[in-house]
Motif scaffolding. Structure first.
Motif, PDB file in Angstrom:
ATOM      1  N   LYS A  59       0.839  -1.198   0.000  1.00 33.98           N
ATOM      2  CA  LYS A  59       0.000   0.000   0.000  1.00 33.98           C
ATOM      3  C   LYS A  59       0.878   1.254   0.000  1.00 33.98           C
ATOM      4  N   ARG A  60       0.342   2.306  -0.561  1.00 36.06           N
ATOM      5  CA  ARG A  60       1.040   3.591  -0.501  1.00 36.06           C
ATOM      6  C   ARG A  60       0.830   4.244   0.866  1.00 36.06           C
ATOM      7  N   GLU A  61       1.873   4.882   1.363  1.00 39.64           N
ATOM      8  CA  GLU A  61       1.741   5.701   2.564  1.00 39.64           C
ATOM      9  C   GLU A  61       1.380   7.111   2.123  1.00 39.64           C
ATOM     10  N   VAL A  62       0.350   7.663   2.711  1.00 40.92           N
ATOM     11  CA  VAL A  62      -0.191   8.952   2.301  1.00 40.92           C
ATOM     12  C   VAL A  62       0.140  10.011   3.345  1.00 40.92           C
ATOM     13  N   ALA A  63       0.501  11.194   2.868  1.00 42.23           N
ATOM     14  CA  ALA A  63       0.743  12.327   3.760  1.00 42.23           C
ATOM     15  C   ALA A  63      -0.547  13.114   3.924  1.00 42.23           C
ATOM     16  N   GLU A  64      -1.023  13.197   5.150  1.00 45.55           N
ATOM     17  CA  GLU A  64      -2.216  13.991   5.431  1.00 45.55           C
ATOM     18  C   GLU A  64      -1.800  15.340   6.011  1.00 45.55           C
ATOM     19  N   PHE A  65      -2.397  16.417   5.482  1.00 45.75           N
ATOM     20  CA  PHE A  65      -2.111  17.770   5.959  1.00 45.75           C
ATOM     21  C   PHE A  65      -3.370  18.396   6.543  1.00 45.75           C
ATOM     22  N   ARG A  66      -3.176  19.153   7.612  1.00 46.27           N
ATOM     23  CA  ARG A  66      -4.264  19.880   8.266  1.00 46.27           C
ATOM     24  C   ARG A  66      -3.872  21.341   8.410  1.00 46.27           C
ATOM     25  N   ILE A  67      -4.858  22.187   8.623  1.00 43.22           N
ATOM     26  CA  ILE A  67      -4.624  23.625   8.818  1.00 43.22           C
ATOM     27  C   ILE A  67      -5.127  24.023  10.196  1.00 43.22           C
ATOM     28  N   TYR A  68      -4.284  24.744  10.929  1.00 43.41           N
ATOM     29  CA  TYR A  68      -4.644  25.211  12.261  1.00 43.41           C
ATOM     30  C   TYR A  68      -4.609  26.734  12.300  1.00 43.41           C
ATOM     31  N   GLY A  69      -5.607  27.310  12.965  1.00 41.15           N
ATOM     32  CA  GLY A  69      -5.652  28.741  13.167  1.00 41.15           C
ATOM     33  C   GLY A  69      -4.964  29.136  14.454  1.00 41.15           C
ATOM     34  N   TYR A  70      -4.190  30.224  14.409  1.00 45.36           N
ATOM     35  CA  TYR A  70      -3.425  30.723  15.558  1.00 45.36           C
ATOM     36  C   TYR A  70      -3.866  32.141  15.900  1.00 45.36           C
ATOM     37  N   ASP A  71      -3.782  32.480  17.181  1.00 41.98           N
ATOM     38  CA  ASP A  71      -4.038  33.872  17.555  1.00 41.98           C
ATOM     39  C   ASP A  71      -2.762  34.692  17.412  1.00 41.98           C
ATOM     40  N   ALA A  72      -2.831  35.973  17.707  1.00 44.07           N
ATOM     41  CA  ALA A  72      -1.693  36.870  17.488  1.00 44.07           C
ATOM     42  C   ALA A  72      -0.509  36.536  18.383  1.00 44.07           C
ATOM     43  N   ASP A  73      -0.738  35.793  19.445  1.00 40.73           N
ATOM     44  CA  ASP A  73       0.347  35.402  20.346  1.00 40.73           C
ATOM     45  C   ASP A  73       0.903  34.021  20.022  1.00 40.73           C
ATOM     46  N   GLY A  74       0.468  33.433  18.899  1.00 38.20           N
ATOM     47  CA  GLY A  74       1.001  32.146  18.483  1.00 38.20           C
ATOM     48  C   GLY A  74       0.365  30.949  19.153  1.00 38.20           C
TER      49      GLY A  74
END
Length: 622
Positions: A59-74
């Protein structure tokens, strides 16, 4: 309940995680013939057979990407997913520039490279303006809605000398998380010539690659700035539960600390900083016979034996000399040691046969790891060992605020920073701080700033210059340094190149490419309580050569790996024998090595007979 209650008004910017994702090729063509790559540092082991489809293909190994929101202080506010007022448009551009790049001879940033002949171009007989035909460039693909099929987002259209070479596809899950698939492990020669060397085979192509991962995000009508990521498509992982003693995460952490991008650790944690080093040394018992004899279950340096581990983890002076002798056993480049004997027993960037008398001929831990060992030896560490501690087995068990860092780390923990000769997933440029936008995140080269042509040769001085390739990266820039095709390097990375010293040590990349393994046949003997204990112990301590299925003769072995890389065994986790001093409660076993073998080949699987009859003295990587 209004959307504002989620804290969206606090989100100032976003980041893609993991910052560097890893996908791996596999030859399964089934719709479900894939799995998501590691997302935590200690993932729960998959059940036996999980890495193959029903026909036995990888089987192929798949890279999953996610997006996270940050506040102004990181601070992490939340994960951003498609829908409910959030628009996400993912863009990925994969490319393969291996055949258009330079031959790999050695890492160009080590002292030995300064006086070495310049690296010449691969496929040097193909001149400008035709050389662009050597690069596989299907272009970018963009996906802006949930799509689990990916048929509309395939990386096709790229060609190698007019031969179509697909590089993979994009999909998303129901939440709009990005899934990046690599190729199917297809490698071939344009002129039908056989491969002859581990790294530089002219006329050949493969379907690995790499490239930028970017996203446009609109949140409640406003567009967020999004830190980009990268994806690397690498060879299969034949030891999916294994880690190297020096992982890519450890190396990139050290790069960031040396560059002042991260603070240096003061007091290392035994549980989280030191124990992983000892565990990796012991776990390599399933991949290499020398490590099994040195650090395996029941052996004197089996760090994970409860009584030994209790002593190593104890603060104070009682076991101070034990800590010191263990720390001193690890190779330290500052000592200038050129022996093969210090730990870890892994070849380095400057290895050769015979071994040259230089420190870089063997791998050492990072400066940061060695500093932590030194503090531990002096008793200056956090004695937080908890035998009941259980690391999260999946990303869903990780607190939200820690998920981005965990995703970044997990992807890199299962990449190797052993010998950059050239390596498994990536190689020596990644240890240069100029490559990084921030820790673990590479700089992207702007579209209007094309890379210069470095000419017919590339010297160490040119490679490391201010105008060289160690800065912003373009699609294909990471994997171009690697072997072409990847199978020839995988088939060549062995152990015990000087058998008069040790037939199994030192070793190349055992965490990804096994050397000697516990076969299914021997595992069954170990588990068979009807056999005598002597027979079971003999079976447990007998390791079979992992590459025994490749046939006879070096060039034949290269070709067999190209044609049948799925026949090589996956080292998977299986239950052992609890509460038995002679056998571990959990074992790792080769899943299929030896199947479909002739009687002659079976005869040659005996490690001693095969080493003489098939290999003789292991061939140098030249």
């Amino acid at each position: 309940m209004g959307r504002s209650s989620t804290g969206d008004e606090r989100i100032a910017y976003a980041k893609i995680h993991p910052s560097i994702g890893i996908a791996r090729v596999g030859n399964s063509k089934k719709e479900d013939g894939y799995y998501i790559g590691p997302q935590v540092v200690d993932p729960a082991p998959k059940p036996p057979g999980a890495y193959r489809d029903k026909a036995g293909a990888l089987k192929r190994e798949v890279a999953e990407f996610r997006i996270y929101g940050y506040d102004a202080d990181g601070r992490v506010v939340r994960e951003l997913q498609m829908g409910e007022g959030i628009e996400i448009e993912w863009t990925v551009e994969l490319a393969n520039h291996k055949a258009a790049w330079y031959n790999f001879e050695l890492a160009l940033d080590i002292p030995e490279a300064a006086t070495a002949p310049p690296s010449t171009r691969r496929n040097a007989s193909i001149k400008l303006p035709e050389r662009h035909k050597l690069a596989i460039e299907p272009g970018a693909r963009t996906i802006a809605k949930p799509d689990a099929q990916g048929k509309a987002y395939r990386f096709d259209g790229g060609k190698f000398m007019n031969i179509a070479v697909p590089l993979g596809e994009l999909r998303t899950d129901a939440q709009g998380r990005l899934l990046v698939f690599g190729g199917h492990g297809k490698s071939a020669s344009i002129d039908k010539k056989a491969p002859t060397t581990f790294a530089n085979n002219d006329g050949w192509y493969d379907d690995t690659g790499d490239g930028p991962v970017t996203a446009r995000v609109r949140l409640g009508g406003r567009e967020l700035k999004v830190a980009p990521a990268w994806v690397v498509v690498a060879p299969p992982n034949y030891g999916p539960q294994q880690k190297s003693v020096r992982t890519m995460y450890a190396l990139m952490t050290d790069v960031a600390i040396q560059a002042g991008q991260l603070p240096a650790p003061t007091r290392p944690s035994f549980q989280h900083d030191l124990l992983p080093i000892f565990r990796a040394m012991c776990d390599l018992q399933w991949m290499n016979a020398g490590f099994a004899a040195g650090f395996g279950h029941g052996m004197p340096q089996h760090f994970l034996a409860p009584d030994y581990l209790r002593k190593l983890a104890a603060p104070g002076e009682t076991w101070a000399e034990l800590r010191r002798t263990v720390a001193n056993a690890f190779r330290n480049p500052d000592d200038g040691d050129v022996s093969m004997k210090p730990w870890p027993w892994v070849y380095g960037d400057a290895m050769d046969v015979p071994m040259p008398p230089v420190p870089r001929a063997m791998t050492a831990l990072t400066t940061t790891q060695l500093a932590m060992l030194d503090r531990w030896a002096n008793g200056d560490f956090i004695a937080d060992y908890d035998p009941a501690f259980r690391s999260p087995g999946s990303i869903d068990e990780v607190p939200l605020a820690e998920q981005p860092a965990m995703l970044d780390r997990a992807a890199l923990e299962f990449c190797l920073a052993d010998a950059f000769h050239p390596g498994c997933e990536m190689t020596w440029p990644v240890r240069h701080a100029t490559m990084y936008l921030e820790p673990y995140r590479w700089r992207h080269r702007a579209k209007d700033d094309p890379e210069p042509d470095y000419g017919t040769t590339l010297t160490s001085q040119e490679a490391l210059s201010y105008n060289g390739p160690m800065y912003g990266q373009s699609p294909g820039s990471i994997t171009r340094w690697m072997a072409i095709p990847w199978q020839t390097d995988t088939a060549s990375c062995r152990s015990g190149y000087e058998p008069q010293y040790d037939p199994y040590l030192p070793t190349f990349w055992p965490a990804r490419v096994p050397n000697q393994v516990l076969s299914d046949e021997n595992y069954r003997k170990v588990m068979n309580r009807k056999l005598s204990r002597e027979q079971r112990l003999a079976a447990f301590n007998d390791r079979s050569d992992w590459d025994r299925t490749l046939g006879v003769g070096y060039e034949q072995q290269l070709q067999t790996m190209i044609d049948h890389f799925d026949r090589q065994g996956i080292v998977e986790v299986r239950p052992g024998i609890p509460d038995d001093p002679d056998f571990p409660a959990v074992m790792q076993v080769e899943d299929r090595g030896g199947k479909d073998m002739t009687e002659t080949e079976r005869y040659l699987t005996d490690s001693r007979m095969r080493r003489v009859a098939m290999l003789g003295t292991p061939k140098p990587r030249e």
